[in-house]
Write a protein that holds these residues in place. Structure first.
Motif, PDB file in Angstrom:
ATOM      1  N   GLU A  97      -0.348  15.565   3.830  1.00 29.46           N
ATOM      2  CA  GLU A  97      -1.432  14.596   3.755  1.00 29.46           C
ATOM      3  C   GLU A  97      -0.805  13.228   3.525  1.00 29.46           C
ATOM      4  O   GLU A  97       0.266  13.119   2.924  1.00 29.46           O
ATOM      5  CB  GLU A  97      -2.384  14.958   2.621  1.00 29.46           C
ATOM      6  N   SER A  98      -1.474  12.177   3.980  1.00 29.29           N
ATOM      7  CA  SER A  98      -0.844  10.863   3.899  1.00 29.29           C
ATOM      8  C   SER A  98      -1.856   9.775   3.585  1.00 29.29           C
ATOM      9  O   SER A  98      -3.062   9.940   3.772  1.00 29.29           O
ATOM     10  CB  SER A  98      -0.129  10.535   5.211  1.00 29.29           C
ATOM     11  N   ILE A  99      -1.322   8.650   3.088  1.00 32.19           N
ATOM     12  CA  ILE A  99      -2.079   7.415   2.911  1.00 32.19           C
ATOM     13  C   ILE A  99      -1.203   6.298   3.442  1.00 32.19           C
ATOM     14  O   ILE A  99      -0.016   6.222   3.102  1.00 32.19           O
ATOM     15  CB  ILE A  99      -2.443   7.157   1.435  1.00 32.19           C
ATOM     16  N   GLU A 100      -1.771   5.410   4.256  1.00 30.20           N
ATOM     17  CA  GLU A 100      -0.996   4.337   4.877  1.00 30.20           C
ATOM     18  C   GLU A 100      -1.510   2.965   4.454  1.00 30.20           C
ATOM     19  O   GLU A 100      -2.712   2.770   4.263  1.00 30.20           O
ATOM     20  CB  GLU A 100      -1.061   4.427   6.407  1.00 30.20           C
ATOM     21  N   PHE A 101      -0.564   2.016   4.363  1.00 30.93           N
ATOM     22  CA  PHE A 101      -0.879   0.632   4.037  1.00 30.93           C
ATOM     23  C   PHE A 101      -0.190  -0.293   5.023  1.00 30.93           C
ATOM     24  O   PHE A 101       0.899   0.002   5.518  1.00 30.93           O
ATOM     25  CB  PHE A 101      -0.416   0.285   2.622  1.00 30.93           C
ATOM     26  N   ALA A 102      -0.811  -1.432   5.282  1.00 31.56           N
ATOM     27  CA  ALA A 102      -0.236  -2.451   6.152  1.00 31.56           C
ATOM     28  C   ALA A 102       0.613  -3.409   5.315  1.00 31.56           C
ATOM     29  O   ALA A 102       0.185  -3.878   4.265  1.00 31.56           O
ATOM     30  CB  ALA A 102      -1.337  -3.227   6.859  1.00 31.56           C
ATOM     31  N   LEU A 103       1.822  -3.685   5.783  1.00 34.21           N
ATOM     32  CA  LEU A 103       2.746  -4.570   5.092  1.00 34.21           C
ATOM     33  C   LEU A 103       2.839  -5.917   5.796  1.00 34.21           C
ATOM     34  O   LEU A 103       2.752  -5.992   7.028  1.00 34.21           O
ATOM     35  CB  LEU A 103       4.145  -3.942   5.044  1.00 34.21           C
ATOM     36  N   ALA A 104       3.041  -6.968   5.021  1.00 35.89           N
ATOM     37  CA  ALA A 104       3.327  -8.273   5.602  1.00 35.89           C
ATOM     38  C   ALA A 104       4.768  -8.298   6.119  1.00 35.89           C
ATOM     39  O   ALA A 104       5.637  -7.574   5.626  1.00 35.89           O
ATOM     40  CB  ALA A 104       3.123  -9.366   4.565  1.00 35.89           C
ATOM     41  N   GLY A 105       5.019  -9.140   7.091  1.00 40.25           N
ATOM     42  CA  GLY A 105       6.328  -9.163   7.715  1.00 40.25           C
ATOM     43  C   GLY A 105       7.445  -9.592   6.794  1.00 40.25           C
ATOM     44  O   GLY A 105       8.598  -9.203   6.987  1.00 40.25           O
TER      45      GLY A 105
END
Length: 799
Positions: free
Chosen positions: A134-142
């Motif tokens: 199972e997973s959880i994803e987040f968006a990262l800034a460059g």
């Protein structure tokens, strides 16, 4: 197409990523305010969002068909300590505190976090399920650098790596180790926030290894819970992180002294000779550590005896009592494995204290040391059994505990524990082992501080007093080179006492330069403990006269710095600010720091800057002096260096580059043979003056060095120092603040003011002129102050 809301658009511009629905099949159904918890219903489950305080918010996803598991092994802070409002408008629901705002966009469904109006991070695909994970994803800034994921050696900025969350020793590692004994599920961002994934089960933590701007947490099962932690600066982020998972209590003061340790001391005569030689050679010593041979003559076949081998140690209790009279404490190694050939095997089986197989029988397997079972520290009767062994050994004179192989080093997946399978509980095995010792002390010896040395743990293990070390490091330059990164990273995750086997452990390598450089670094790491395989001695007393002299100098400096070090440890216990700190903490907005992650230069406490020498024959050393406009003075020569630059300096064989911040108060003591003889009644108080520092503060903390909760019960003394410089007058104040239950000490300070370019026109103490000495060559003013007990004392220097 529905317009993108402004808050989401701002976050996307920051991250450089398009807006995604968190899951193509997930849709918003509704929400309710459940007594301060925002409960979001979706087509495939529920999101539960609740604040702990203004700077910490927890989010849990509960898939349809599952129930929320409220149990956390890491978190001790109680939720609901800050008011939050929940409001709905413009196609979104928000939970708002004074710090963090959580925004849930309804369509497309998306959760994002902001801190005081500034976007922090957002779920990307959110919760997902692929194969067995199972997973959880987040968006990262460059531009984000990432730290965390526990104890590793992969480079200070860990972005671009995928880390296994499964505690495992890395024998003989050098300048790289992808996996070690602390697989902490935490990501710390250079944008001054952290995400802590509150689930100890085996999995992965992916720091954007696919280069697609994604932070991904993957786990085999259990809670889908994480906390977002934010702060105005690094100090606040450390404070909030350790409020969430617990503060590290002060260890006993002797833990900050020198340890005699090797693998290992074979008999009583050998151990006595070592302690006596330290004393004869005038090298301070506070503890001796016994490895495997205290319970057996051989490495294999005896683990699990957990009792003295009376052939080799016939008078162990008398030996430990003699050591204690000499100011030397005894630390014993223990392991959680009970071999079928050990004296306690039948006892362990009969009392049901071992992990079991599917049929409920003791789970038995082979590993390096023999055929074995494993103590089930999750089982109440096993905890009691183990603690009673410690209690008996303590009654005999043991003062500290070394928990080794606690990953556990070998842990077959088929083993079953009282609270789950091996893989479900593996990462919290060392955590629970430390807890049972800490709980035992709290119950049976509530006035004492435990010493618990372990190489494996979990988020929050620091609150049990656990002192981690980096494991069986290679005895080579590569091994030394990785140590600063490992310790700094662990401090950023709340584990402030991470340290290394000084000199290196693994391999029969005799390299005097390496040994000396490692010990010189050790002066400025939390615990000073040389340890190694016995083919080449780890103890300074057995090295050549030239090496011994350099080692003695390093160890004596360690003892001289005890007032400063103990105060820095106290500060960590109150605020979570580690003793070893990245220069990033000091200079987060420097362009150089924003593009380069540095561990080769670091801060020791608030006021020292240290640059260990980690290359053989080094004639150059790059030092980053943080904070433009500041001044740093060479600790040994007082040569000034300006902040905000990377400078090349020339190392010396007898010391590593060490600097002190302008405006720093550094209390130093005369070295003693053991902390048993330590006192703060007479100290040198150094102050580094600079005209650009118009005011500064510092402090000294002291207590009896062994009473648990001394500060909380008022059994302590604080002395606060302050300076003010204006119109050519430097005013320095020494102000004691004894605790409510303390008897104030009459302290005398030999005040040494550095960087005084000309002889002062006058020096007054308490409004009266006083004799002083000014060293024109060293540019140091020396003033012996009268005793300070309860009232503040002011020194005014007219320059």
């Amino acid at each position: 197409m529905k317009p993108i809301p402004h808050a989401v658009l701002a976050l996307c511009l920051l991250a450089g990523l398009p807006v995604h629905a968190q899951n193509a099949d997930r849709t918003y159904l509704g929400y309710r305010n459940d007594n301060g918890t925002l409960d979001i219903a979706t087509s495939d489950g529920r999101y539960l969002i609740r604040p702990y305080d203004a700077n910490i918010v927890e989010t849990s996803f509960v898939p349809r068909g599952e129930t929320f598991d409220p149990a956390s092994h890491a978190v001790v802070l109680k939720p609901g300590q800050a008011q939050a409002t929940i409001r709905e408008a413009d196609g979104r629901i928000q939970l708002v505190t004074d710090g963090i705002t959580v925004t849930v966009e309804k369509s497309p469904l998306r959760i994002s976090y902001a801190y005081k109006g500034k976007p922090l991070v957002a779920e990307k695909e959110g919760y997902g399920h692929a194969g067995e994970l199972e997973s959880i994803e987040f968006a990262l800034a460059g531009d984000e650098a990432l730290y965390g994921a526990g104890s590793r050696a992969v480079g200070m900025n860990r972005r671009g790596n995928r880390f296994r969350l499964y505690n495992r020793a890395s024998y003989g590692f050098g300048n790289r180790a992808d996996q070690m004994g602390y697989g902490i599920p935490m990501a710390v961002s250079s944008h001054k926030y952290a995400i802590h994934f509150d689930n100890p089960q085996a999995g992965w933590l992916d720091f954007d290894s696919r280069k697609d701007g994604t932070l991904r947490y993957e786990v085999m099962g259990g809670r889908k819970t994480y906390q977002v932690i934010a702060g105005d600066d690094w100090a606040q982020l450390m404070d909030e992180t350790t409020r969430l998972t617990g503060r590290q209590p002060l260890p006993p003061r002797w833990a900050f002294g020198n340890f005699a340790s090797r693998f290992g001391y074979h008999d009583e005569a050998e151990a006595r000779a070592v302690v006596d030689r330290f004393i004869a050679d005038g090298i301070p010593l506070d503890a001796i550590v016994f490895d495997l041979y205290w319970f057996g003559k051989t490495v294999k076949g005896t683990m699990g005896n957990l009792g003295w081998d009376r052939d080799s140690f016939p008078h162990a209790e008398a030996m430990m009592a003699d050591f204690d009279r000499k100011g030397v404490k005894t630390v014993l190694i223990t392991e959680p494995f009970v071999l079928t050939t050990s004296r306690r095997w039948q006892e362990a089986v009969q009392q049901g204290v071992l992990a079991t197989d599917a049929q409920g029988k003791p789970f038995v397997f082979d590993f390096f040391f023999g055929n074995t079972g494993l103590v089930d520290v999750f089982k109440p009767q096993a905890r009691d059994w183990f603690w009673n062994i410690y209690k008996d050994l303590k009654a005999g004179g043991a003062a500290g505990w070394w928990g080794d192989l606690g990953e556990p080093e070998t842990h077959p997946s088929a083993a079953r524990h009282a609270t789950g399978t091996a893989d479900q509980v593996h990462n919290i095995y060392g955590h629970e082992w430390a807890k049972l010792i800490a709980d035992g002390y709290a119950r049976d010896f509530p006035q004492e501080r435990p010493f618990i040395l372990m190489r494996s743990g979990y988020s929050g293990s620091q609150r049990f007093g656990m002192i981690p070390w980096s494991g069986d490091v290679q005895r080579g330059w590569g091994g030394l080179q990785s140590q600063m990164e490992i310790a700094l990273q662990m401090g950023m995750q709340g584990q402030a006492y991470m340290h290394s086997d000084l000199g290196g452990f693994a391999g029969p390598v005799l390299d005097d330069e390496l040994y000396v450089r490692w010990l010189q670094y050790g002066v400025f790491q939390p615990i000073f403990r040389p340890h190694a395989q016995e083919e080449v001695p780890a103890e300074a007393i057995f090295r050549t006269p030239a090496v011994k002299a350099l080692a003695r100098a390093a160890i004596r400096l360690r003892y001289a710095m005890l007032p400063y070090n103990y105060t820095a440890a106290f500060d960590d216990s109150r605020s979570g600010m580690p003793m070893m700190r990245p220069v990033l903490f000091e200079d987060p907005d420097n362009e150089f720091m924003s593009t380069t992650s540095i561990s080769s230069t670091y801060l020791w406490g608030p006021d020292f800057l240290v640059a260990p020498v980690t290359e053989p024959g080094a004639t150059r050393k790059e030092v980053f002096f943080p904070r433009k406009g500041s001044v740093w003075f060479d600790f040994y020569t007082d040569e000034p260096h300006h902040g905000g630059i990377l400078e090349t300096v020339t190392p010396r064989p007898d010391r590593i580059p060490t600097y002190v911040r302008a405006g720093a108060f550094i209390p130093l003591a005369q070295p003693v043979q053991s902390t048993r003889d330590y006192s703060t009644a007479k100290l040198d108080l150094h102050y580094w003056h600079d005209a650009g520092v118009t005011q500064a503060q510092g402090h000294l903390y002291d207590d009896d060095g062994h009473t648990a909760h001394a500060f909380e019960t008022g059994k302590y003394e604080l002395v606060r120092f302050s300076s003010r410089f204006a119109d050519g007058r430097l005013a320095l104040t020494v102000a004691p603040e004894p605790g409510a239950a303390a008897t104030p000490t009459a302290r005398t300070f030999d005040l040494k003011v550095h960087n005084v370019a000309a002889k002062p026109r006058a020096v007054q103490v308490g409004g009266k002129a006083i004799a002083y000495h000014w060293d024109a060559k060293r540019r140091v003013l020396d003033v012996r102050l009268p005793a300070v007990r309860a009232a503040a004392l002011q020194v005014v220097v007219t320059l």
